[in-house]
Design an enzyme around this catalytic site. Structure first.
Site, PDB file in Angstrom:
ATOM      1  N   PRO A 226      23.701  64.718 111.263  1.00  0.00           N
ATOM      2  CA  PRO A 226      22.704  63.951 110.505  1.00  0.00           C
ATOM      3  C   PRO A 226      22.724  64.171 108.999  1.00  0.00           C
ATOM      4  CG  PRO A 226      21.666  65.705 111.783  1.00  0.00           C
ATOM      5  CD  PRO A 226      23.115  65.798 112.068  1.00  0.00           C
ATOM      6  N   ASP A 249      31.342  56.478 106.690  1.00  0.00           N
ATOM      7  CA  ASP A 249      30.163  55.611 106.664  1.00  0.00           C
ATOM      8  C   ASP A 249      29.177  56.046 105.595  1.00  0.00           C
ATOM      9  OD1 ASP A 249      30.940  54.033 108.656  1.00  0.00           O
ATOM     10  OD2 ASP A 249      29.637  54.865 110.197  1.00  0.00           O
ATOM     11  N   LYS A 271      28.041  50.794 106.051  1.00  0.00           N
ATOM     12  CA  LYS A 271      27.337  49.552 106.348  1.00  0.00           C
ATOM     13  C   LYS A 271      25.891  49.706 105.927  1.00  0.00           C
ATOM     14  CE  LYS A 271      29.305  49.562 110.435  1.00  0.00           C
ATOM     15  NZ  LYS A 271      28.982  49.587 111.814  1.00  0.00           N
ATOM     16  N   GLY A 302      28.223  59.172 110.755  1.00  0.00           N
ATOM     17  CA  GLY A 302      26.978  59.941 110.781  1.00  0.00           C
ATOM     18  C   GLY A 302      26.568  60.211 112.221  1.00  0.00           C
ATOM     19  N   GLY A 303      25.941  61.358 112.455  1.00  0.00           N
ATOM     20  CA  GLY A 303      25.417  61.674 113.785  1.00  0.00           C
ATOM     21  C   GLY A 303      26.509  61.808 114.815  1.00  0.00           C
ATOM     22  N   ASP A 304      26.304  61.166 115.961  1.00  0.00           N
ATOM     23  CA  ASP A 304      27.290  61.175 117.034  1.00  0.00           C
ATOM     24  C   ASP A 304      27.938  59.793 117.097  1.00  0.00           C
ATOM     25  OD1 ASP A 304      28.066  62.624 119.803  1.00  0.00           O
ATOM     26  OD2 ASP A 304      27.912  60.449 120.053  1.00  0.00           O
ATOM     27  N   ILE A 307      26.556  57.338 119.773  1.00  0.00           N
ATOM     28  CA  ILE A 307      25.145  56.951 119.842  1.00  0.00           C
ATOM     29  C   ILE A 307      24.847  56.017 118.678  1.00  0.00           C
ATOM     30  CG2 ILE A 307      22.755  57.766 119.720  1.00  0.00           C
ATOM     31  CD1 ILE A 307      23.589  60.151 121.356  1.00  0.00           C
ATOM     32  N   THR A 332      23.426  64.150 117.081  1.00  0.00           N
ATOM     33  CA  THR A 332      22.832  62.850 116.797  1.00  0.00           C
ATOM     34  C   THR A 332      21.515  63.037 116.025  1.00  0.00           C
ATOM     35  OG1 THR A 332      22.225  60.743 117.741  1.00  0.00           O
ATOM     36  CG2 THR A 332      21.540  62.683 118.987  1.00  0.00           C
ATOM     37  N   ALA A 333      21.156  62.000 115.266  1.00  0.00           N
ATOM     38  CA  ALA A 333      19.955  62.107 114.426  1.00  0.00           C
ATOM     39  C   ALA A 333      18.753  62.587 115.238  1.00  0.00           C
ATOM     40  CB  ALA A 333      19.663  60.761 113.786  1.00  0.00           C
ATOM     41  N   MET A 384      16.911  53.351 113.094  1.00  0.00           N
ATOM     42  CA  MET A 384      16.948  52.118 112.301  1.00  0.00           C
ATOM     43  C   MET A 384      15.645  51.322 112.412  1.00  0.00           C
ATOM     44  SD  MET A 384      20.831  50.906 113.072  1.00  0.00           S
ATOM     45  CE  MET A 384      21.064  51.568 114.703  1.00  0.00           C
ATOM     46  N   GLY A 413      16.240  63.500 107.512  1.00  0.00           N
ATOM     47  CA  GLY A 413      16.016  64.729 108.266  1.00  0.00           C
ATOM     48  C   GLY A 413      17.208  65.670 108.161  1.00  0.00           C
TER      49      GLY A 413
HETATM   50  N1  SAH Z   1      25.440  57.593 115.172  1.00  0.00           N
HETATM   51  C1  SAH Z   1      24.241  57.995 114.473  1.00  0.00           C
HETATM   52  C2  SAH Z   1      23.234  56.864 114.349  1.00  0.00           C
HETATM   53  C3  SAH Z   1      23.706  55.731 113.503  1.00  0.00           C
HETATM   54  S1  SAH Z   1      22.470  54.534 113.327  1.00  0.00           S
HETATM   55  C4  SAH Z   1      23.624  59.203 115.153  1.00  0.00           C
HETATM   56  O1  SAH Z   1      24.040  59.583 116.264  1.00  0.00           O
HETATM   57  O2  SAH Z   1      22.722  59.783 114.576  1.00  0.00           O
HETATM   58  C5  SAH Z   1      21.767  54.974 111.783  1.00  0.00           C
HETATM   59  C6  SAH Z   1      20.358  55.487 111.959  1.00  0.00           C
HETATM   60  O3  SAH Z   1      20.355  56.845 112.341  1.00  0.00           O
HETATM   61  C7  SAH Z   1      19.539  55.463 110.691  1.00  0.00           C
HETATM   62  O4  SAH Z   1      19.041  54.177 110.423  1.00  0.00           O
HETATM   63  C8  SAH Z   1      18.434  56.415 111.059  1.00  0.00           C
HETATM   64  O5  SAH Z   1      17.528  55.803 111.920  1.00  0.00           O
HETATM   65  C9  SAH Z   1      19.184  57.463 111.869  1.00  0.00           C
HETATM   66  N2  SAH Z   1      19.532  58.625 111.047  1.00  0.00           N
HETATM   67  C10 SAH Z   1      20.764  59.119 110.850  1.00  0.00           C
HETATM   68  N3  SAH Z   1      20.721  60.218 110.077  1.00  0.00           N
HETATM   69  C11 SAH Z   1      19.436  60.438 109.791  1.00  0.00           C
HETATM   70  C12 SAH Z   1      18.725  61.417 109.060  1.00  0.00           C
HETATM   71  N4  SAH Z   1      19.372  62.401 108.442  1.00  0.00           N
HETATM   72  N5  SAH Z   1      17.387  61.328 108.974  1.00  0.00           N
HETATM   73  C13 SAH Z   1      16.724  60.339 109.588  1.00  0.00           C
HETATM   74  N6  SAH Z   1      17.330  59.386 110.308  1.00  0.00           N
HETATM   75  C14 SAH Z   1      18.667  59.427 110.414  1.00  0.00           C
END
Ligand code: SAH
Length: 479
Positions: A226, A249, A271, A302-304, A307, A332-333, A384, A413
């Site tokens: 995240p 990304d 994006k 970002g994240g996983d 997901i 993941t976030a 999102m 976060g």
């Molecule tokens: N693949 C990513 C999600 C991508 S969709 C994952 O697994 O986390 C993008 C959304 O993830 C953002 O719009 C937000 O809702 C969330 N997100 C990702 N990083 C974040 C962060 N640091 N703090 C809050 N929301 C986050």
């Protein structure tokens, strides 16, 4: 970066040290190790320096410093216990553009001497820019313990074989892959266990078996978590060092991008809601093209990646072109952000299930299975969802969740700038607007949000808290 780190060639160069005491001794020892011709200006010399003089290691000018001592000097180190002398030498050296270091006086220095880990020819330098020498020393101690002394021999043997390996490969990428394989495998192991001849034979044999064809590209689909670099996996870190090119990304934080191999080409494929820099189909095709050129492509998300990351589509395209790939999960976030906000996603007393959804707003509505979401004892995590926040809250209330159901929205976060707004389904949207939140934000709805005030541990900007948030009832834990 306050300093430009360089390693200076001072072999056979005249270097002046002003001062003949213990501090000068240490500096002189370092200069001699790097092959400098050391001149010492000082009326007196410590016994160690007298010994150096007898052994012909240094030249001695047994006098007070005079400006002409700087003639033909490549660099100067000042280490007398007289601050007026120190200052005057530094000023003259600076006027004459000669690099100068004054012991324990960063303000007078034009270069600083880092803490080093010496595995020559491998050298690691650490500097805190004078802000915390103790921290630099502690880090040095950690690295000393981490890097076997025998790495010096690994580097030396690699240096000896470098030319031969270079001649074997026309493709530099192939060469780099070969070295990575050797240095992370049996070659290094053999040297570390003292079998240098065997290691050399092993490498040369392996080299003969390597065909000099264009390298085969591959793609690493990697989750970067995240945002906080501490949350990267070891595997992500390793692949980040191997990539030739990184396609990243918007959610990949600059701190994480900084950790990718310096020479890797960086391509932004971010994006944003309003302007998609690259459309998904173009990203899929870009990955294919780069891999077909023989590149090791790091697709950093970002994240996983699996997901809400469209990682599945990207590797489907790769699979249809028979391009090798691997997938590295990321935090993941939902789990990263919840952890750093002190909101457990499940809890024996409050939530037995947890559901992740996206809150994309399309034509003013959000297409979700509302009855499935509005269930008791369930935590809802919405990705999102910032733009559709008021619709989300309204729908959840309409489908049976109480107005007073606790809810939180968290911006960025896990990062130092993390901002948390807590309220209820009734108030959250307004509170978020007042707090001027910007993406990325994550929404968490459910009774678990009550725990935030007790369990928040991560220091970030102060929370925005709705006045109607229901306090945690103490009885639940013990009941
Ligand atoms: N693949 C990513 C999600 C991508 S969709 C994952 O697994 O986390 C993008 C959304 O993830 C953002 O719009 C937000 O809702 C969330 N997100 C990702 N990083 C974040 C962060 N640091 N703090 C809050 N929301 C986050």
């Amino acid at each position: 970066m306050d300093f430009f780190p360089i390693f200076l060639v001072i072999q056979s160069k005249a270097c002046l040290v002003v001062g003949g005491g213990e501090v000068a001794e240490r500096k002189i020892a370092a200069l001699l190790k790097a092959g400098a011709c050391v001149r010492v200006v000082s009326p007196d010399l410590s016994s160690v320096l007298q010994e150096y003089l007898l052994q012909g290691k240094v030249k001695h000018l047994a006098t007070q410093f005079r400006p002409e001592h700087l003639d033909d000097v490549y660099l100067v180190i000042v280490a007398t216990n007289d601050s007026i002398v120190n200052r005057s030498v530094a000023e003259i050296a600076q006027q004459r553009r000669i690099p100068v270091n004054v012991a324990d006086n960063p303000a007078l220095c034009t270069f600083v001497m880092p803490s080093i880990i010496d595995r020559s020819p491998l050298l690691i330098a650490i500097s805190s820019g004078g802000q915390s020498p103790v921290l630099a020393r502690l880090l040095r101690a950690q690295l000393e313990a981490l890097i076997p002394v025998a790495y010096a021999r690994v580097a030396a043997l690699a240096g000896k074989l470098r030319q031969q390996v270079k001649q074997h490969f026309a493709f530099s990428e192939k060469r780099r892959i070969f070295w990575e394989k050797m240095l992370q495998g049996s070659f290094t192991e053999m040297v570390l266990s003292g079998k240098e001849k065997a290691a050399e034979r092993y490498l040369l044999q392996a080299l003969q078996q390597e065909k000099d064809q264009p390298p085969q590209g591959e793609v690493y689909l990697v989750g970067a978590g995240p945002g906080n670099p501490d949350l990267l996996t070891f595997r992500a870190m390793r692949l980040m060092q191997q990539a030739d090119v990184v396609v990243y990304d918007r959610l990949v934080s600059p701190a994480i991008l900084d950790m990718v191999r310096r020479d890797a080409t960086r391509i932004y494929a971010g994006k944003e809601r309003s302007h998609h820099t690259l459309q998904q189909e173009s990203i899929n095709q870009l990955l294919v093209r780069l891999a077909q050129e023989g590149k090791r492509v790091l697709r950093l998300k970002g994240g996983d990646p699996f997901i809400f990351g469209r990682g599945g589509e990207e590797i489907e395209t790769l699979a249809s072109y028979r391009i090798p790939f691997q997938v590295v999960p990321g935090i993941t976030a939902a789990s990263g952000v919840a952890a750093y906000a002190g909101i457990p996603l499940t809890h024996r007393d409050y939530a037995q299930s947890c559901i992740f959804v996206t809150g994309h707003l399309k034509n003013g509505t959000i297409d979700l299975d509302w009855p499935q979401l509005a269930r008791p004892n369930q935590t809802i995590v919405i990705y999102m969802g910032l733009l559709g926040l008021s619709v989300l809250c309204q729908q959840l209330i309409e489908h049976g969740l109480p107005n007073a159901m606790p809810a939180a929205i968290i911006q960025q976060g896990t990062m130092q700038q993390q901002k948390i707004v807590t309220g209820t389904l009734q108030t959250l949207s307004e509170l978020a607007e007042v707090a001027c939140l910007k993406p990325p934000t994550l929404i968490i709805v459910g009774d678990v949000v009550k725990l935030h005030h007790h369990l928040a541990w991560f220091e970030s900007v102060p929370d925005v808290v709705g006045t109607d948030i229901i306090p945690l009832h103490q009885e639940t834990k013990d009941s």
